[in-house]
Design a protein around this motif. Structure first.
Motif, PDB file in Angstrom:
ATOM      1  N   GLY A 173     112.611   1.145  32.581  1.00 10.42           N
ATOM      2  CA  GLY A 173     113.695   0.869  33.333  1.00 10.42           C
ATOM      3  C   GLY A 173     114.863   1.680  33.435  1.00 10.42           C
ATOM      4  N   ALA A 174     115.195   2.672  32.625  1.00 11.25           N
ATOM      5  CA  ALA A 174     116.052   3.542  33.303  1.00 11.25           C
ATOM      6  C   ALA A 174     116.011   4.265  34.958  1.00 11.25           C
ATOM      7  N   MET A 175     114.909   4.287  34.729  1.00 10.77           N
ATOM      8  CA  MET A 175     114.646   4.978  36.201  1.00 10.77           C
ATOM      9  C   MET A 175     114.751   4.235  37.112  1.00 10.77           C
ATOM     10  N   THR A 176     114.567   2.886  36.412  1.00 11.30           N
ATOM     11  CA  THR A 176     114.352   1.456  38.067  1.00 11.30           C
ATOM     12  C   THR A 176     116.229   1.079  38.337  1.00 11.30           C
ATOM     13  N   LEU A 177     116.351   1.313  37.504  1.00 12.80           N
ATOM     14  CA  LEU A 177     118.275   0.789  37.195  1.00 12.80           C
ATOM     15  C   LEU A 177     118.672   1.779  38.081  1.00 12.80           C
ATOM     16  N   HIS A 178     118.856   2.972  37.529  1.00 12.38           N
ATOM     17  CA  HIS A 178     119.295   4.474  38.492  1.00 12.38           C
ATOM     18  C   HIS A 178     119.035   4.497  39.966  1.00 12.38           C
ATOM     19  N   LYS A 179     117.710   4.154  40.517  1.00 12.51           N
ATOM     20  CA  LYS A 179     117.367   4.381  41.656  1.00 12.51           C
ATOM     21  C   LYS A 179     118.290   2.544  42.405  1.00 12.51           C
ATOM     22  N   LYS A 180     118.343   1.798  41.477  1.00 17.33           N
ATOM     23  CA  LYS A 180     118.887   0.437  42.362  1.00 17.33           C
ATOM     24  C   LYS A 180     120.124   0.992  42.592  1.00 17.33           C
ATOM     25  N   TYR A 181     121.026   1.490  41.974  1.00 17.04           N
ATOM     26  CA  TYR A 181     122.699   1.974  40.876  1.00 17.04           C
ATOM     27  C   TYR A 181     122.357   2.589  42.471  1.00 17.04           C
ATOM     28  N   LEU A 182     122.139   3.733  42.287  1.00 12.50           N
ATOM     29  CA  LEU A 182     122.040   4.647  43.888  1.00 12.50           C
ATOM     30  C   LEU A 182     122.149   4.509  45.006  1.00 12.50           C
ATOM     31  N   LYS A 183     121.363   3.846  45.512  1.00 15.48           N
ATOM     32  CA  LYS A 183     120.692   2.607  46.644  1.00 15.48           C
ATOM     33  C   LYS A 183     122.625   2.118  46.771  1.00 15.48           C
ATOM     34  N   LYS A 184     122.459   0.659  45.947  1.00 11.57           N
ATOM     35  CA  LYS A 184     123.922   0.050  45.963  1.00 11.57           C
ATOM     36  C   LYS A 184     124.888   0.870  46.128  1.00 11.57           C
ATOM     37  N   VAL A 185     125.445   2.091  45.041  1.00  8.35           N
ATOM     38  CA  VAL A 185     126.638   3.098  45.493  1.00  8.35           C
ATOM     39  C   VAL A 185     126.505   3.920  46.728  1.00  8.35           C
ATOM     40  N   LYS A 186     125.359   4.155  47.481  1.00 12.16           N
ATOM     41  CA  LYS A 186     125.909   4.330  48.582  1.00 12.16           C
ATOM     42  C   LYS A 186     125.732   3.427  50.081  1.00 12.16           C
ATOM     43  N   LEU A 187     124.916   2.315  49.500  1.00 11.15           N
ATOM     44  CA  LEU A 187     125.365   1.617  50.304  1.00 11.15           C
ATOM     45  C   LEU A 187     127.013   1.047  50.667  1.00 11.15           C
ATOM     46  N   GLU A 188     127.356   0.930  49.595  1.00 11.88           N
ATOM     47  CA  GLU A 188     128.973   0.754  48.831  1.00 11.88           C
ATOM     48  C   GLU A 188     129.665   1.855  50.067  1.00 11.88           C
ATOM     49  N   ASN A 189     129.647   2.615  49.795  1.00  7.03           N
ATOM     50  CA  ASN A 189     130.502   3.859  50.204  1.00  7.03           C
ATOM     51  C   ASN A 189     130.314   3.645  51.551  1.00  7.03           C
ATOM     52  N   ALA A 190     128.938   3.367  52.065  1.00  9.87           N
ATOM     53  CA  ALA A 190     128.904   3.685  53.387  1.00  9.87           C
ATOM     54  C   ALA A 190     129.716   2.389  54.342  1.00  9.87           C
ATOM     55  N   THR A 191     130.090   1.357  53.086  1.00  5.69           N
ATOM     56  CA  THR A 191     129.935   0.356  54.358  1.00  5.69           C
ATOM     57  C   THR A 191     132.148   0.474  53.824  1.00  5.69           C
ATOM     58  N   SER A 192     132.028   1.667  53.070  1.00  7.16           N
ATOM     59  CA  SER A 192     133.949   0.811  53.148  1.00  7.16           C
ATOM     60  C   SER A 192     134.411   2.197  54.274  1.00  7.16           C
ATOM     61  N   LEU A 193     133.226   3.032  54.825  1.00  3.86           N
ATOM     62  CA  LEU A 193     133.864   3.748  55.634  1.00  3.86           C
ATOM     63  C   LEU A 193     133.837   3.608  56.913  1.00  3.86           C
TER      64      LEU A 193
END
Length: 193
Positions: A173-193
């Protein structure tokens, strides 16, 4: 214990584990905003109810054998060949070129490989322990959302996990959440630029 040394350090009026609690709040806010909002509404936005899990890495939630198993899995997932140097005193006798070797992703554990692939900066990386606690909260989210009417209920629900936690399921579960977190953070960073 060297890995947990930072949890016990006091800096001013705060304890080292508080930064992990803050990181946990950020992770839950990204991966399950509804749960975060509910916990914040109950007055648990600082996530102090998870203090015990982070402070001693689930030692009180698992039997001794299971906690050793979980720790070994965590440290294998987080394996970084350069990490050992962080826990040791600086050795001034070693040549400079021996200290800085380029890191291959094949040398790292699964968790560290995901971090390298994502291109996350050092200040953005979080330890697997934060994601383990987040996976426990995510697993208990339905119960927390329906039954928790106050912080006492949150603590009671989480205390019910003592001796009933599945180490393999938590790591998965931790690995799944980690992947989900990285995707969402990466998406948020891309949209904020």
């Amino acid at each position: 214990m060297r890995r947990l040394r930072g949890n016990f350090k006091c800096v001013g009026a705060s304890v080292g584990v508080e930064s992990q609690l803050c990181n946990l709040a950020n992770v839950i806010q990204v991966v399950d905003p509804k749960l975060h909002q509910h916990l914040d509404h109950l007055g648990g936005g600082d996530y102090l109810f998870a203090f015990r899990m982070l402070m001693v890495l689930f030692r009180r939630e698992l039997s001794f054998g299971d906690s050793l198993y979980l720790w070994e899995m965590m440290w294998a997932l987080e394996y970084d060949p350069d990490l050992y140097n962080l826990y040791e005193e600086p050795d001034s006798d070693r040549p400079e070129d021996a200290k800085a070797k380029p890191k291959s992703s094949r040398q790292c554990g699964k968790f560290e490989r995901e971090i390298l692939r994502s291109g996350a900066k050092d200040e953005e990386t979080l330890p697997i322990s934060v994601f383990l606690v987040a996976s426990v909260l995510k697993e208990k989210s339905v119960k927390l959302l329906t039954e928790a009417k106050g912080l006492d209920d949150v603590v009671k629900i989480l205390n019910d996990t003592s001796w009933n936690l599945d180490a393999k399921k938590s790591c998965s579960g931790a690995m799944t959440l980690h992947k989900k977190y990285l995707k969402k953070v990466k998406l948020e960073n891309a949209t904020s630029l």
